[in-house]
Motif scaffolding. Structure first.
Motif, PDB file in Angstrom:
ATOM      1  N   LEU A   1       0.837  -1.165  -0.032  1.00 15.86           N
ATOM      2  CA  LEU A   1       0.045  -0.008   0.056  1.00 15.86           C
ATOM      3  C   LEU A   1       0.789   1.304  -0.042  1.00 15.86           C
ATOM      4  N   ARG A   2       2.193   1.354   0.514  1.00 14.67           N
ATOM      5  CA  ARG A   2       2.989   2.379   0.592  1.00 14.67           C
ATOM      6  C   ARG A   2       3.757   2.477  -0.667  1.00 14.67           C
ATOM      7  N   SER A   3       3.961   1.612  -1.410  1.00 16.38           N
ATOM      8  CA  SER A   3       5.195   1.543  -2.570  1.00 16.38           C
ATOM      9  C   SER A   3       4.783   2.475  -3.482  1.00 16.38           C
ATOM     10  N   PRO A   4       5.534   3.466  -3.696  1.00 19.09           N
ATOM     11  CA  PRO A   4       5.355   4.625  -4.637  1.00 19.09           C
ATOM     12  C   PRO A   4       5.571   4.105  -6.160  1.00 19.09           C
ATOM     13  N   PHE A   5       6.402   2.959  -6.196  1.00 18.72           N
ATOM     14  CA  PHE A   5       6.614   2.453  -7.515  1.00 18.72           C
ATOM     15  C   PHE A   5       5.338   1.761  -7.776  1.00 18.72           C
ATOM     16  N   ALA A   6       4.406   0.796  -7.062  1.00 19.27           N
ATOM     17  CA  ALA A   6       3.449   0.346  -7.153  1.00 19.27           C
ATOM     18  C   ALA A   6       2.483   1.216  -7.530  1.00 19.27           C
ATOM     19  N   ARG A   7       2.438   2.350  -7.129  1.00 19.35           N
ATOM     20  CA  ARG A   7       1.404   3.240  -7.139  1.00 19.35           C
ATOM     21  C   ARG A   7       1.404   3.831  -8.549  1.00 19.35           C
ATOM     22  N   ARG A   8       2.743   3.903  -9.177  1.00 16.74           N
ATOM     23  CA  ARG A   8       2.661   4.376 -10.521  1.00 16.74           C
ATOM     24  C   ARG A   8       1.696   3.564 -11.282  1.00 16.74           C
ATOM     25  N   VAL A   9       1.802   2.150 -11.004  1.00 19.39           N
ATOM     26  CA  VAL A   9       1.173   1.240 -12.005  1.00 19.39           C
ATOM     27  C   VAL A   9       0.026   1.224 -11.700  1.00 19.39           C
ATOM     28  N   ARG A  10      -0.654   1.365 -10.430  1.00 20.18           N
ATOM     29  CA  ARG A  10      -2.150   1.275 -10.025  1.00 20.18           C
ATOM     30  C   ARG A  10      -2.636   2.552 -10.583  1.00 20.18           C
ATOM     31  N   LEU A  11      -2.406   3.622 -10.664  1.00 19.21           N
ATOM     32  CA  LEU A  11      -2.591   4.821 -11.456  1.00 19.21           C
ATOM     33  C   LEU A  11      -2.635   4.713 -12.853  1.00 19.21           C
ATOM     34  N   ALA A  12      -1.671   4.000 -13.429  1.00 24.71           N
ATOM     35  CA  ALA A  12      -1.608   3.954 -14.839  1.00 24.71           C
ATOM     36  C   ALA A  12      -2.921   2.869 -15.226  1.00 24.71           C
ATOM     37  N   LEU A  13      -3.053   1.813 -14.582  1.00 23.34           N
ATOM     38  CA  LEU A  13      -4.243   1.034 -14.960  1.00 23.34           C
ATOM     39  C   LEU A  13      -5.693   1.736 -14.552  1.00 23.34           C
ATOM     40  N   ALA A  14      -5.763   2.500 -13.564  1.00 21.69           N
ATOM     41  CA  ALA A  14      -7.069   3.521 -13.273  1.00 21.69           C
ATOM     42  C   ALA A  14      -7.224   4.370 -14.241  1.00 21.69           C
ATOM     43  N   ARG A  15      -6.368   5.220 -14.598  1.00 21.86           N
ATOM     44  CA  ARG A  15      -6.513   6.386 -15.658  1.00 21.86           C
ATOM     45  C   ARG A  15      -6.687   5.451 -17.227  1.00 21.86           C
ATOM     46  N   SER A  16      -6.284   4.443 -17.428  1.00 18.04           N
ATOM     47  CA  SER A  16      -6.466   3.771 -18.500  1.00 18.04           C
ATOM     48  C   SER A  16      -7.812   2.806 -18.565  1.00 18.04           C
ATOM     49  N   GLY A  17      -8.505   2.713 -17.493  1.00 22.07           N
ATOM     50  CA  GLY A  17      -9.680   1.887 -17.366  1.00 22.07           C
ATOM     51  C   GLY A  17      -9.331   0.367 -17.375  1.00 22.07           C
ATOM     52  N   LEU A  18      -8.101   0.035 -16.913  1.00 23.09           N
ATOM     53  CA  LEU A  18      -7.911  -1.260 -16.800  1.00 23.09           C
ATOM     54  C   LEU A  18      -7.986  -1.848 -15.638  1.00 23.09           C
ATOM     55  N   LYS A  19      -8.638  -3.156 -15.610  1.00 23.35           N
ATOM     56  CA  LYS A  19      -8.685  -3.893 -14.342  1.00 23.35           C
ATOM     57  C   LYS A  19      -7.800  -4.778 -14.276  1.00 23.35           C
ATOM     58  N   ALA A  20      -7.217  -5.083 -13.055  1.00 24.93           N
ATOM     59  CA  ALA A  20      -6.198  -6.080 -12.500  1.00 24.93           C
ATOM     60  C   ALA A  20      -6.865  -6.623 -10.886  1.00 24.93           C
ATOM     61  N   GLU A  21      -6.433  -7.683 -10.638  1.00 25.40           N
ATOM     62  CA  GLU A  21      -6.816  -8.281  -9.307  1.00 25.40           C
ATOM     63  C   GLU A  21      -5.877  -7.762  -8.258  1.00 25.40           C
ATOM     64  N   ASP A  22      -6.415  -7.203  -7.210  1.00 27.51           N
ATOM     65  CA  ASP A  22      -5.378  -6.422  -6.116  1.00 27.51           C
ATOM     66  C   ASP A  22      -4.792  -7.790  -5.435  1.00 27.51           C
ATOM     67  N   CYS A  23      -3.610  -7.785  -5.191  1.00 28.38           N
ATOM     68  CA  CYS A  23      -2.814  -8.733  -4.546  1.00 28.38           C
ATOM     69  C   CYS A  23      -2.037  -7.948  -3.492  1.00 28.38           C
ATOM     70  N   VAL A  24      -2.510  -7.499  -2.336  1.00 24.42           N
ATOM     71  CA  VAL A  24      -1.628  -6.851  -1.473  1.00 24.42           C
ATOM     72  C   VAL A  24      -0.604  -7.548  -0.508  1.00 24.42           C
ATOM     73  N   ILE A  25       0.473  -7.316  -0.656  1.00 27.08           N
ATOM     74  CA  ILE A  25       1.629  -8.323   0.064  1.00 27.08           C
ATOM     75  C   ILE A  25       2.332  -7.500   1.122  1.00 27.08           C
TER      76      ILE A  25
END
Length: 204
Positions: free
Chosen positions: A7-31
């Motif tokens: 949840l705190r990874s800024p690198f992962a957040r880059r991808v999460r935002l890219a998916l969101a603004r592109s309307g793409l879905k991915a299953e969330d797996c928080v580790i």
């Protein structure tokens, strides 16, 4: 697709935002990156997030590699079009500097968690952070903005880096270096978007 992240990874957040603004879905797996599972390490022996598992089951590690794949596969428009090479290069440069901010913020944070932090390492990280912030704070709107005043990937990455800096290095006041207010404006624009707020790193 399945996205492994913390949840705190800024690198992962880059991808999460890219998916969101592109309307793409991915299953969330928080580790928990400090206690990764064996299955996760099999997929990414580096033990780092983000990790994207494609529908084929193939793993992609590293946020920049994942973003490149999303663009190359035609799933998302991460960078300005090839027809605008100068702007594309500027946006990539802004992203590179922002990712560097994230990297050195992580390095400084982890060093301070040690029983005996190394002063030289902390000093070097602080110097790089300060120097990079000063460069990013220069009023160069073309680096951050795309068409119709939307944030480019460079702008999103800068906003992510600033919020992560506030979380991990609150003593380093980036606003003091932002004499023209250009960084504050990027962050203000990002915070107008719900999915940016929804992915903000938890403080507690």
């Amino acid at each position: 697709m399945r996205l492994f992240y913390s949840l705190r990874s800024p690198f992962a957040r880059r991808v999460r935002l890219a998916l969101a603004r592109s309307g793409l879905k991915a299953e969330d797996c928080v580790i928990d990156v400090f206690h990764p599972t064996e299955a996760f390490l099999q997929a990414n022996p580096l033990g780092q997030v983000p990790l994207l598992l494609l529908p084929s089951g193939a793993p992609l590690a590293d946020s920049s590699i994942i973003l490149e794949h999303l663009e190359d596969a035609g799933l998302a428009s991460i960078w300005p079009p090839q027809a605008y090479l100068a702007r594309r290069a500027q946006v990539r440069q802004a992203s590179t500097l922002a990712v560097g901010l994230m990297t050195y913020t992580v390095q400084s944070f982890l060093e301070r968690q040690k029983k005996q932090p190394d002063g030289a390492t902390l000093s070097d990280a602080n110097e790089v952070l300060t120097r990079t912030l000063a460069v990013l704070a220069r009023p160069s709107a073309e680096v951050f903005w795309g068409a119709r005043q939307d944030l480019t990937c460079g702008g999103w990455d800068v906003a992510i880096a600033l919020e992560y800096l506030e979380l991990r290095e609150p003593a380093l006041d980036w606003k003091r270096l932002d004499t023209e207010g250009s960084l504050a404006e990027v962050l203000r624009q990002a915070r107008l978007v719900p999915f940016f707020l929804e992915t903000s790193p938890p403080r507690a």
